[in-house]
Structure formats: C-alpha cells, structure tokens
Design a protein around this motif. Structure first.
Motif, PDB file in Angstrom:
ATOM      1  N   TYR A 167       0.826  -1.209   0.000  1.00 41.24           N
ATOM      2  CA  TYR A 167       0.000   0.000   0.000  1.00 41.24           C
ATOM      3  C   TYR A 167       0.863   1.262   0.000  1.00 41.24           C
ATOM      4  O   TYR A 167       0.544   2.243  -0.687  1.00 41.24           O
ATOM      5  N   CYS A 168       1.948   1.247   0.761  1.00 43.95           N
ATOM      6  CA  CYS A 168       2.829   2.423   0.812  1.00 43.95           C
ATOM      7  C   CYS A 168       3.415   2.722  -0.566  1.00 43.95           C
ATOM      8  O   CYS A 168       3.433   3.884  -1.004  1.00 43.95           O
ATOM      9  N   PHE A 169       3.897   1.706  -1.260  1.00 46.15           N
ATOM     10  CA  PHE A 169       4.477   1.969  -2.581  1.00 46.15           C
ATOM     11  C   PHE A 169       3.415   2.434  -3.570  1.00 46.15           C
ATOM     12  O   PHE A 169       3.639   3.383  -4.339  1.00 46.15           O
ATOM     13  N   VAL A 170       2.257   1.786  -3.571  1.00 46.45           N
ATOM     14  CA  VAL A 170       1.193   2.161  -4.503  1.00 46.45           C
ATOM     15  C   VAL A 170       0.725   3.591  -4.244  1.00 46.45           C
ATOM     16  O   VAL A 170       0.435   4.352  -5.178  1.00 46.45           O
ATOM     17  N   THR A 171       0.675   3.978  -2.968  1.00 50.07           N
ATOM     18  CA  THR A 171       0.213   5.325  -2.624  1.00 50.07           C
ATOM     19  C   THR A 171       1.300   6.364  -2.856  1.00 50.07           C
ATOM     20  O   THR A 171       1.058   7.403  -3.483  1.00 50.07           O
ATOM     21  N   PHE A 172       2.509   6.117  -2.361  1.00 54.34           N
ATOM     22  CA  PHE A 172       3.588   7.103  -2.477  1.00 54.34           C
ATOM     23  C   PHE A 172       3.976   7.340  -3.939  1.00 54.34           C
ATOM     24  O   PHE A 172       4.382   8.444  -4.302  1.00 54.34           O
ATOM     25  N   SER A 173       3.877   6.324  -4.776  1.00 54.57           N
ATOM     26  CA  SER A 173       4.204   6.495  -6.188  1.00 54.57           C
ATOM     27  C   SER A 173       3.022   7.015  -6.991  1.00 54.57           C
ATOM     28  O   SER A 173       3.121   7.122  -8.214  1.00 54.57           O
ATOM     29  N   THR A 174       1.899   7.333  -6.333  1.00 53.09           N
ATOM     30  CA  THR A 174       0.670   7.871  -6.943  1.00 53.09           C
ATOM     31  C   THR A 174       0.068   6.911  -7.965  1.00 53.09           C
ATOM     32  O   THR A 174      -0.616   7.349  -8.888  1.00 53.09           O
ATOM     33  N   ILE A 175       0.321   5.614  -7.811  1.00 55.45           N
ATOM     34  CA  ILE A 175      -0.364   4.639  -8.667  1.00 55.45           C
ATOM     35  C   ILE A 175      -1.821   4.525  -8.237  1.00 55.45           C
ATOM     36  O   ILE A 175      -2.733   4.615  -9.053  1.00 55.45           O
ATOM     37  N   ILE A 185       0.618  12.950   7.151  1.00 53.97           N
ATOM     38  CA  ILE A 185       2.045  13.283   7.094  1.00 53.97           C
ATOM     39  C   ILE A 185       2.817  12.222   6.327  1.00 53.97           C
ATOM     40  O   ILE A 185       3.679  12.533   5.483  1.00 53.97           O
ATOM     41  N   PHE A 186       2.503  10.952   6.591  1.00 55.48           N
ATOM     42  CA  PHE A 186       3.215   9.879   5.894  1.00 55.48           C
ATOM     43  C   PHE A 186       2.950   9.924   4.388  1.00 55.48           C
ATOM     44  O   PHE A 186       3.877   9.747   3.586  1.00 55.48           O
ATOM     45  N   ILE A 187       1.706  10.154   4.002  1.00 54.92           N
ATOM     46  CA  ILE A 187       1.393  10.190   2.571  1.00 54.92           C
ATOM     47  C   ILE A 187       2.058  11.396   1.908  1.00 54.92           C
ATOM     48  O   ILE A 187       2.623  11.287   0.809  1.00 54.92           O
ATOM     49  N   LEU A 188       2.008  12.553   2.570  1.00 53.46           N
ATOM     50  CA  LEU A 188       2.623  13.756   1.989  1.00 53.46           C
ATOM     51  C   LEU A 188       4.128  13.587   1.822  1.00 53.46           C
ATOM     52  O   LEU A 188       4.685  13.828   0.740  1.00 53.46           O
ATOM     53  N   MET A 189       4.809  13.153   2.873  1.00 61.01           N
ATOM     54  CA  MET A 189       6.257  12.977   2.795  1.00 61.01           C
ATOM     55  C   MET A 189       6.630  11.840   1.848  1.00 61.01           C
ATOM     56  O   MET A 189       7.626  11.931   1.112  1.00 61.01           O
ATOM     57  N   GLY A 190       5.834  10.785   1.854  1.00 61.61           N
ATOM     58  CA  GLY A 190       6.134   9.669   0.965  1.00 61.61           C
ATOM     59  C   GLY A 190       6.003  10.033  -0.498  1.00 61.61           C
ATOM     60  O   GLY A 190       6.859   9.669  -1.317  1.00 61.61           O
ATOM     61  N   VAL A 191       4.951  10.760  -0.850  1.00 54.47           N
ATOM     62  CA  VAL A 191       4.761  11.159  -2.247  1.00 54.47           C
ATOM     63  C   VAL A 191       5.883  12.092  -2.693  1.00 54.47           C
ATOM     64  O   VAL A 191       6.444  11.941  -3.793  1.00 54.47           O
ATOM     65  N   CYS A 192       6.239  13.067  -1.859  1.00 54.67           N
ATOM     66  CA  CYS A 192       7.326  13.998  -2.213  1.00 54.67           C
ATOM     67  C   CYS A 192       8.656  13.260  -2.360  1.00 54.67           C
ATOM     68  O   CYS A 192       9.423  13.524  -3.298  1.00 54.67           O
TER      69      CYS A 192
END
Length: 426
Positions: free
Chosen positions: A236-244, A269-276
């Motif tokens: 889920y983290c990779f799919v979300t952070f990479s905006t897939i 915070i995790f999603i914002l920092m992860g995407v950036c």
C-alpha cells in the motif's frame, strides 16, 4: 591518400539528419519502455492469470450452489448482484464505514485528486460534481506538480549542502585544504569548493534509504491500526507514495479508530512525505536512466556505417587530440598538415577530430571563459557562463530535469569544474 568521399559524406549527412542525439535518445527510450511494458505484462500474466481463472471457477460453483439450495433462479440472482455492485460503487458497504462526503472525507478525496493518487473508492456522482472536478483537478494537479518540483529543488540543495560540507571536512582531514580556507569574504559560502557537485548516485542512494525507512515506519503504523499484514502495508505504501493508487487497499476508511485524530494526522504526514520523497527519487533515477541512454547512443555512434568506421580507424588523425597521438605522429611532415589545414573539406574527410587552427581558437575562447569564471569565483558571483550559444529556451530541460540541471555532477554542462574541484593550497 584521402578516404572515399562517399563514406565521409554519408556520415556527414547522417550528422545533419533530423535524428539528432535528443531524438535518438527519445526513440531509444520509447523502444525500451515498450519492451519493459511487454516484459511486465508477460510476468504479471504468468503470475496472476492462474489465480484469476481459479477464482472464477470457485465463484461459478458458489453461484450455482446458492441458486440450487435457496431455489433462486440465476437471472434473479445476477440482477441482485448487479445492484450490490452499484451500491459498492456508490460507497455503501455492509460494515459501517466513515461518511465519504463529510468535510474530512471530502478533504481526503481532493487530496487524492490533486496528488494524482486517485484511489477510486470515492467518485462524484452528480453532473455538477463531475464538471467541478474537471476544473478543480486542472489547476490542482498543476499546482501540486509545482509543489513537488519545488520540494525536489530544496531537497537536492539540502543534500548538496550537507554532502559538500562532508567533502570539505574530508579534504581538511587529508590535508588538502588549510584550516582557514573558508575565512574571508572571497571564499565564504558558495565560494569554497565552487567546482564540486554531488554525484547523482550518492543522492539516489540517500533518497532511496530515506524512502525505504519512511515506508517501513508507515507500514508498521498501518499494520497496527488497520490490521493488514506487513507485506500488504508495504504494498500500500508503494502504490500510494508512487501515486499509482489502485484502491484495493485504502487507509483511514473505518468509521472509528483508537486515537483517531492522531492516526489521521500521521496518515496525512506519511502520505505527503512519501509522495514527495518518491517523486524526487523517481526524478533522480531518471537522470541515471538518461546517462545509460547516452552511453548506449555513444556505443552505437557511427556503427551503422562500417566502411566509414574502418576508414576512420585506418587513417592517421594528424592533428587529432587523442591519447598517444603526439608520439605516433612525430615523423609526419608539416607540408601534409598544411595542405589539409588550408582545405577544410579535406581535413574533415581525413577523419581527424580538430585542426590546429581550430584548437588555437578554441583554446583562446576556453581561456577567456575560465578567466571569467575565476574572476566571478573570487568576487563571490555565481558562474552563469553560457558555453553553447545555440541553446534555446528548453536546452536546460523542462520541469524536474531543469531543476536538477547543473546541480549534480552528472548533469553539468561544463567539465571545467573538475579543475576547480581541488584548489591550490600552496
């Protein structure tokens, strides 16, 4: 003896053809992406197709058993299941879920829109909502991409500053820099080690470690709060952070959580920092891919013309600046050189890289540029020397490539900074 005019002419026409280095790199990348997509489709088809077929068989068996046991016809049962699918698309579930269109739910939705994650668990159902989404997403996505680019610029600058300080400290320990090197207005700030730039590979390694650490921490939180296993949380983290954003797993969707406010803030915070962070990592990796493409293009340079390649390798390059050329050409008479130097066409057909006349002129220009760079360095001014006068407005790149241009060692236009990497300490 002069080489055949047709061979060199064909090479010259090939250089003047519309398929220049940029177009060649683009076509090579397109071919590699097509091959990459084909390989990925083959692997996923081999991995997931048997599971899909088995699931379809199990579902058909369950459907027929349910129809026989409860004496319900298959058409009626399928009509009921279609209504259930429509309810799921509208966000209705059997278990209690949080409201989709209250302010926190709508804020979560617009966040997935402007960041281009697009989970798909919430979609506007009204015509007015769909029209507003088109206009809202147009400016929202553009502004978010600008935010990502500015974040990339600052993270690259921060890493460059830290790595430059570590590099200077290493030089001090090795004795290559005096202890008071940075003292004084002329050598303070960006003036010290002006030619040094961080390597893209080091920046990629640091961003990769940070992205992995962030994903591991976020996965631990999702495993504890959402009840997923750790592999699903990493997925889920990779799919979300990479905006897939597939939408098969979505966080913060239950009606209530323990410490709900703290969890929603941590999730944001995790999603914002992860995407950036993943966006920055993807752009740095793209620089490495571009370096590989440049290496492949150089390998294929002039390989399509074996006759010209053989003639160029066989003929002596009298005035070429190549390793060992001076030792190999000591006994060449100056008369032959003068004959070709006076005839530009003959010099070009001889396969040499540069003539002595052009070398003298280019040395004068390079000396003037270097003197200007040293003068600006001594006075603390930035070195904005334009080497190539044929560059247009897009020559430095567009978007993230333009931001990273000349900030990393592998993206520098001028290699003269190598001579300024270790200043004179005598």
């Amino acid at each position: 003896m002069m080489p055949p005019r047709g061979a060199a002419g064909s090479c010259r026409r090939r250089r003047l053809a519309p398929l220049n280095e940029d177009n060649g790199r683009f076509l090579l990348l397109a071919a590699l992406i097509a091959a990459y997509l084909s390989a990925g489709a083959t692997v996923f088809s081999a991995l997931e197709s048997p599971s899909e077929a088995a699931a379809q068989l199990r579902w058909n068996r369950t459907l027929h058993n349910f129809s026989r046991i409860f004496n319900i016809s298959l058409p009626e049962l399928r009509a009921f299941l279609r209504s259930y699918e429509a309810a799921m698309a509208a966000g209705i579930r059997v278990d209690a879920l949080r409201p989709r269109w209250d302010f926190p739910g709508a804020f979560y939705f617009v966040g997935t829109v402007v960041s281009t994650i697009g989970f798909g668990m919430t979609t506007p159902a009204t015509v007015a909502g769909k029209v507003f989404l088109i206009v809202y997403g147009l400016f929202g996505c553009a502004g978010t991409i600008l935010f990502f680019n500015l974040f990339l610029e600052r993270i690259i600058s921060l890493l460059a500053f830290i790595m430059k300080a570590c590099h200077e400290r290493q030089l001090r320990r090795s004795g290559l820099l005096p202890p008071n090197f940075r003292k004084g207005p002329a050598m303070s700030g960006v003036g010290s080690l002006v030619g040094w730039k961080p390597s893209v590979y080091h920046v990629m390694l640091i961003l990769g470690i940070f992205a992995i650490t962030l994903s591991c921490c976020a996965s631990a939180m999702y495993t504890a709060v959402e009840g997923w296993n750790y592999v699903d949380s990493l997925y889920y983290c990779f799919v979300t952070f990479s905006t897939i954003g597939f939408g098969d797993l979505v966080s913060s969707q239950n009606a209530a959580y323990q410490n709900q406010g703290l969890y929603r803030f941590g999730n944001f915070i995790f999603i914002l920092m992860g995407v950036c962070c993943i966006y920055s990592l993807f752009n740095v990796i793209s620089i490495v891919i571009k370096q590989v493409l440049n290496w492949v293009l150089k390998k294929f340079e002039c390989r399509c013309c074996p006759k010209c390649h053989k003639s160029s390798a066989r003929l002596g390059r009298r005035n070429a600046i190549t390793p060992g050329a001076r030792l190999r050409r000591q006994n060449i008479s100056m008369d032959a050189d003068g004959q070709y130097d006076s005839d530009t066409e003959g010099r070009r057909l001889s396969g040499e890289m540069i003539s002595m006349r052009e070398l003298t002129a280019s040395n004068k220009v390079s000396l003037a540029i270097l003197q200007k760079q040293l003068s600006e360095t001594a006075n603390g001014y930035p070195r904005n020397v334009c080497i190539n006068t044929r560059q247009n407005g897009f020559s430095a790149g567009v978007g993230a490539l333009a931001i990273m241009n000349n900030r990393l060692a592998e993206t520098s236009d001028s290699r003269q900074s190598r001579y300024l990497q270790y200043p004179d300490t005598g």
